[in-house]
Write a protein that holds these residues in place. Structure first.
Motif, PDB file in Angstrom:
ATOM      1  N   TYR A 120    -103.721  -7.488  32.815  1.00 59.79           N
ATOM      2  CA  TYR A 120    -104.783  -8.479  32.655  1.00 59.79           C
ATOM      3  C   TYR A 120    -104.197  -9.842  32.262  1.00 59.79           C
ATOM      4  O   TYR A 120    -104.517 -10.869  32.860  1.00 59.79           O
ATOM      5  CB  TYR A 120    -105.811  -8.016  31.607  1.00 59.79           C
ATOM      6  N   VAL A 121    -103.307  -9.824  31.295  1.00 62.86           N
ATOM      7  CA  VAL A 121    -102.764 -11.087  30.790  1.00 62.86           C
ATOM      8  C   VAL A 121    -101.938 -11.810  31.855  1.00 62.86           C
ATOM      9  O   VAL A 121    -102.071 -13.021  32.041  1.00 62.86           O
ATOM     10  CB  VAL A 121    -101.927 -10.852  29.514  1.00 62.86           C
ATOM     11  N   THR A 122    -101.127 -11.052  32.587  1.00 64.02           N
ATOM     12  CA  THR A 122    -100.303 -11.722  33.594  1.00 64.02           C
ATOM     13  C   THR A 122    -101.161 -12.196  34.773  1.00 64.02           C
ATOM     14  O   THR A 122    -100.978 -13.304  35.268  1.00 64.02           O
ATOM     15  CB  THR A 122     -99.157 -10.820  34.092  1.00 64.02           C
ATOM     16  N   ASP A 123    -102.125 -11.380  35.194  1.00 65.32           N
ATOM     17  CA  ASP A 123    -103.002 -11.807  36.292  1.00 65.32           C
ATOM     18  C   ASP A 123    -103.861 -12.998  35.868  1.00 65.32           C
ATOM     19  O   ASP A 123    -104.073 -13.932  36.640  1.00 65.32           O
ATOM     20  CB  ASP A 123    -103.929 -10.657  36.733  1.00 65.32           C
ATOM     21  N   PHE A 124    -104.348 -12.936  34.640  1.00 59.43           N
ATOM     22  CA  PHE A 124    -105.166 -14.035  34.120  1.00 59.43           C
ATOM     23  C   PHE A 124    -104.360 -15.338  34.153  1.00 59.43           C
ATOM     24  O   PHE A 124    -104.856 -16.389  34.539  1.00 59.43           O
ATOM     25  CB  PHE A 124    -105.608 -13.724  32.682  1.00 59.43           C
ATOM     26  N   HIS A 125    -103.109 -15.221  33.775  1.00 55.77           N
ATOM     27  CA  HIS A 125    -102.268 -16.415  33.753  1.00 55.77           C
ATOM     28  C   HIS A 125    -102.091 -16.993  35.160  1.00 55.77           C
ATOM     29  O   HIS A 125    -102.134 -18.206  35.361  1.00 55.77           O
ATOM     30  CB  HIS A 125    -100.921 -16.085  33.142  1.00 55.77           C
ATOM     31  N   VAL A 126    -101.914 -16.124  36.125  1.00 51.98           N
ATOM     32  CA  VAL A 126    -101.739 -16.590  37.503  1.00 51.98           C
ATOM     33  C   VAL A 126    -103.046 -17.169  38.051  1.00 51.98           C
ATOM     34  O   VAL A 126    -103.056 -18.238  38.661  1.00 51.98           O
ATOM     35  CB  VAL A 126    -101.268 -15.427  38.415  1.00 51.98           C
ATOM     36  N   ARG A 127    -104.163 -16.478  37.792  1.00 53.99           N
ATOM     37  CA  ARG A 127    -105.404 -16.852  38.460  1.00 53.99           C
ATOM     38  C   ARG A 127    -106.287 -17.800  37.658  1.00 53.99           C
ATOM     39  O   ARG A 127    -107.050 -18.567  38.245  1.00 53.99           O
ATOM     40  CB  ARG A 127    -106.198 -15.578  38.810  1.00 53.99           C
ATOM     41  N   CYS A 128    -106.231 -17.729  36.333  1.00 51.03           N
ATOM     42  CA  CYS A 128    -107.218 -18.445  35.518  1.00 51.03           C
ATOM     43  C   CYS A 128    -106.568 -19.372  34.491  1.00 51.03           C
ATOM     44  O   CYS A 128    -107.157 -19.653  33.441  1.00 51.03           O
ATOM     45  CB  CYS A 128    -108.109 -17.464  34.768  1.00 51.03           C
ATOM     46  N   SER A 129    -105.356 -19.842  34.764  1.00 48.09           N
ATOM     47  CA  SER A 129    -104.629 -20.637  33.777  1.00 48.09           C
ATOM     48  C   SER A 129    -105.415 -21.876  33.328  1.00 48.09           C
ATOM     49  O   SER A 129    -105.991 -22.599  34.141  1.00 48.09           O
ATOM     50  CB  SER A 129    -103.300 -21.072  34.406  1.00 48.09           C
ATOM     51  N   MET A 130    -105.452 -22.111  32.027  1.00 51.88           N
ATOM     52  CA  MET A 130    -106.101 -23.316  31.509  1.00 51.88           C
ATOM     53  C   MET A 130    -105.263 -24.545  31.830  1.00 51.88           C
ATOM     54  O   MET A 130    -105.782 -25.610  32.118  1.00 51.88           O
ATOM     55  CB  MET A 130    -106.288 -23.207  29.992  1.00 51.88           C
ATOM     56  N   LYS A 131    -103.976 -24.360  31.770  1.00 51.17           N
ATOM     57  CA  LYS A 131    -103.074 -25.469  32.060  1.00 51.17           C
ATOM     58  C   LYS A 131    -103.295 -25.956  33.489  1.00 51.17           C
ATOM     59  O   LYS A 131    -103.284 -27.162  33.768  1.00 51.17           O
ATOM     60  CB  LYS A 131    -101.640 -24.976  31.893  1.00 51.17           C
TER      61      LYS A 131
END
Ligand SMILES: *[C@@H]1O[C@H](CO)[C@@H](O)[C@H](O)[C@H]1NC(C)=O
Ligand SMILES: *[C@@H]1O[C@H](CO)[C@@H](O)[C@H](O)[C@H]1NC(C)=O
Length: 487
Positions: free
Chosen positions: A309-320
């Protein structure tokens, strides 16, 4: 914003903006200094003396293992603030690796370690310049002018007390050799066959080098973490820091934008600018979702899904990258099967929603309340104040947050002989057997050797070869005994 370290100053700060932004530094917490043991092996006049070294917050401490080396105190440049002359002057020439003794002061601790490593040293001991209880040598702040050398440090470093350093120097001055054993075997508790560990992080990836460091780590460590978790070897728990808004400011625009549940749980605004981009409350809410994903996945015995979840979230939903919105997070959950594994009425998605509660409600959120409570140090671990922080068997991990270094620390947390195979794989081996067979027994004719490389360092144990069990002390002799039914 300046660096504020005084607790009183923090408490009396009237400005909410300031107090929320500097809270990472403002808790009046205990800070626990993690140590390794240092034993003097030579000269005889000092032997059996045992001292502590405070493990640095950079480099790779040899958790679970030990190292024997001879001390060198450089004639020139004992502060270690500039590169040493020559081609790896401290690379071991005889049989023992060099432990470089350096003086504290004038530059970053990490720079000393880097210069020592470049010059071939196997470890660094920095001698404190004042008489005081040992402190942890920290890596430079990310805002400092330190280059990118910090993450390249792979040798262990420790700070030692001034008096111990001076007696070592006195012996060296007389021309005598000093041999020390640095020992990390008790730096990590290893009571049983399961390691519990926690990572304190943040769902927001917009905080500069610290955020990049934490994401890189999660990405690179995911494979190891999932193997360990699936095998039941570890119990991992992610944690997220939040702070309460000071009472008088609950209705201020700052707290309204940085907090949820009526000022109970706040996080700093990602851009440190209100009304621009994402707000602190988005970060808190997403942190809450990260925790709930773990909780719900854990309940169905799939705790490792959190890493996906955390790695996919980072790829798909990054705040940056400005890709964050609620629907994006929900899509990631769906794609990971967090909504299909159990049939209604027990939909995990509903469970996650239930776990997250209503961020607008003026009530406690049970999950975030627990997070705030566990921020306070318990037992042997200090107050968690900086992110990312890794805690293994309730001891704060020191050293760099990097895949192999962390795996080594986790592996040291298993009771001996219960560690999973992952702990015995090639990239954790120390290759000490390659040199002089690690000082272990070897049959000169057949090359059968008693030396085995493990992450704890080499062990000398008589081997079993082709059905022949050798017996002996492993150092000076082993004898093969043919069992009657061997081929
Ligand atoms: C995860 O599940 C185990 C039981 O399977 C439980 O002991 C543990 O407390 C759970 N962890 C969290 C964070 O809920
Ligand atoms: C998860 O594992 C625990 C202990 O191994 C077991 O008691 C529990 O029933 C399992 N839960 C699910 C949903 O499979």
């Amino acid at each position: 914003m300046g660096f504020i370290s005084s607790n009183n100053l923090c408490r009396s700060l009237a400005s909410l903006v300031v107090s929320i932004l500097v809270l990472t530094r403002c808790v009046d917490g205990r800070f626990v200094v993690e140590k390794n043991a240092i034993r003097v092996i030579h000269p005889p006049s000092m032997s059996f003396e045992q001292h502590d070294g405070a493990i640095a917050n950079f480099g790779v401490p040899n958790y679970g293992g030990s190292m024997v080396g001879s001390i060198v105190y450089p004639d020139a440049g004992a502060l270690g603030c500039s590169a040493f002359d020559g081609d790896q002057p401290f690379k071991s020439k005889d049989h023992l690796p060099t432990i470089l003794l350096l003086a504290r002061g004038e530059c970053y601790f990490a720079l000393k370690a880097w210069n020592a490593q470049q010059a071939g040293a196997a470890a660094v001991l920095v001698v404190d310049s004042v008489d005081e209880p040992l402190i942890t040598m920290d890596a430079p702040e990310e805002t400092s002018d330190a280059g990118d050398y910090v993450e390249k440090i792979t040798i262990p470093s420790a700070l030692i007390e001034r008096s111990f350093g001076e007696s070592l120097r006195a012996v060296l001055k007389k021309g005598d050799d000093v041999v020390l054993k640095l020992d990390w075997s008790e730096s990590m508790p290893h009571p049983d066959a399961r390691v519990e560990y926690e990572l304190w992080i943040n769902s927001n990836d917009e905080c500069g080098p610290r955020c990049d460091e934490q994401m890189d780590f999660v990405k690179n460590f995911k494979g190891h973490a999932q193997i360990l978790e699936k095998g039941g070897y570890t119990q991992f728990t992610p944690h997220y820091i939040t702070w309460p808004c000071p009472k008088p400011f609950i209705k201020s625009s700052q707290c309204l934008s940085q907090c949820i549940n009526n000022g109970r749980y706040c996080a700093p605004d990602p851009e440190q600018e209100f009304g621009v981009g994402y707000d602190g409350k988005d970060v808190v809410f997403e942190n809450l979702r990260h925790i709930c994903v773990h909780r719900v996945a854990n309940e169905s015995n799939r705790s490792w899904v959190w890493w996906d979840y955390v790695t996919d979230f980072h790829v798909r939903c990054s705040m940056k990258a400005k890709n964050y919105h609620k629907a994006c997070a929900e899509d990631v959950m769906k794609s990971l099967g967090l909504n299909i594994h159990l049939g209604p009425p027990d939909l995990p998605m509903d469970k996650i929603k239930k776990c997250m509660g209503d961020p607008e409600a003026d009530v406690e959120n049970e999950v975030l309340k627990m997070e705030q409570d566990s921020q306070v140090g318990r037992g042997t671990r200090g107050y968690v104040t900086i992110l990312p922080t890794l805690v293994v068997n309730n001891v704060q991990y020191r050293g760099k947050l990097e895949r192999t270094a962390v795996l080594k620390a986790l592996c040291a947390g298993f009771k001996e002989t219960t560690e999973p195979r992952l702990c015995l794989t090639a990239d954790l081996e120390t290759n000490e057997c390659l040199e002089r067979n690690g000082g272990c027994w070897m049959d000169p004719i057949s090359d059968v050797s008693a030396c085995q490389d493990t992450f704890r360092g080499r062990v000398c144990e008589c081997p079993s070869v082709n059905g022949v069990q050798y017996n002996g002390d492993g150092y000076t002799w082993c004898e093969g005994m043919y069992s009657p039914d061997s081929p």
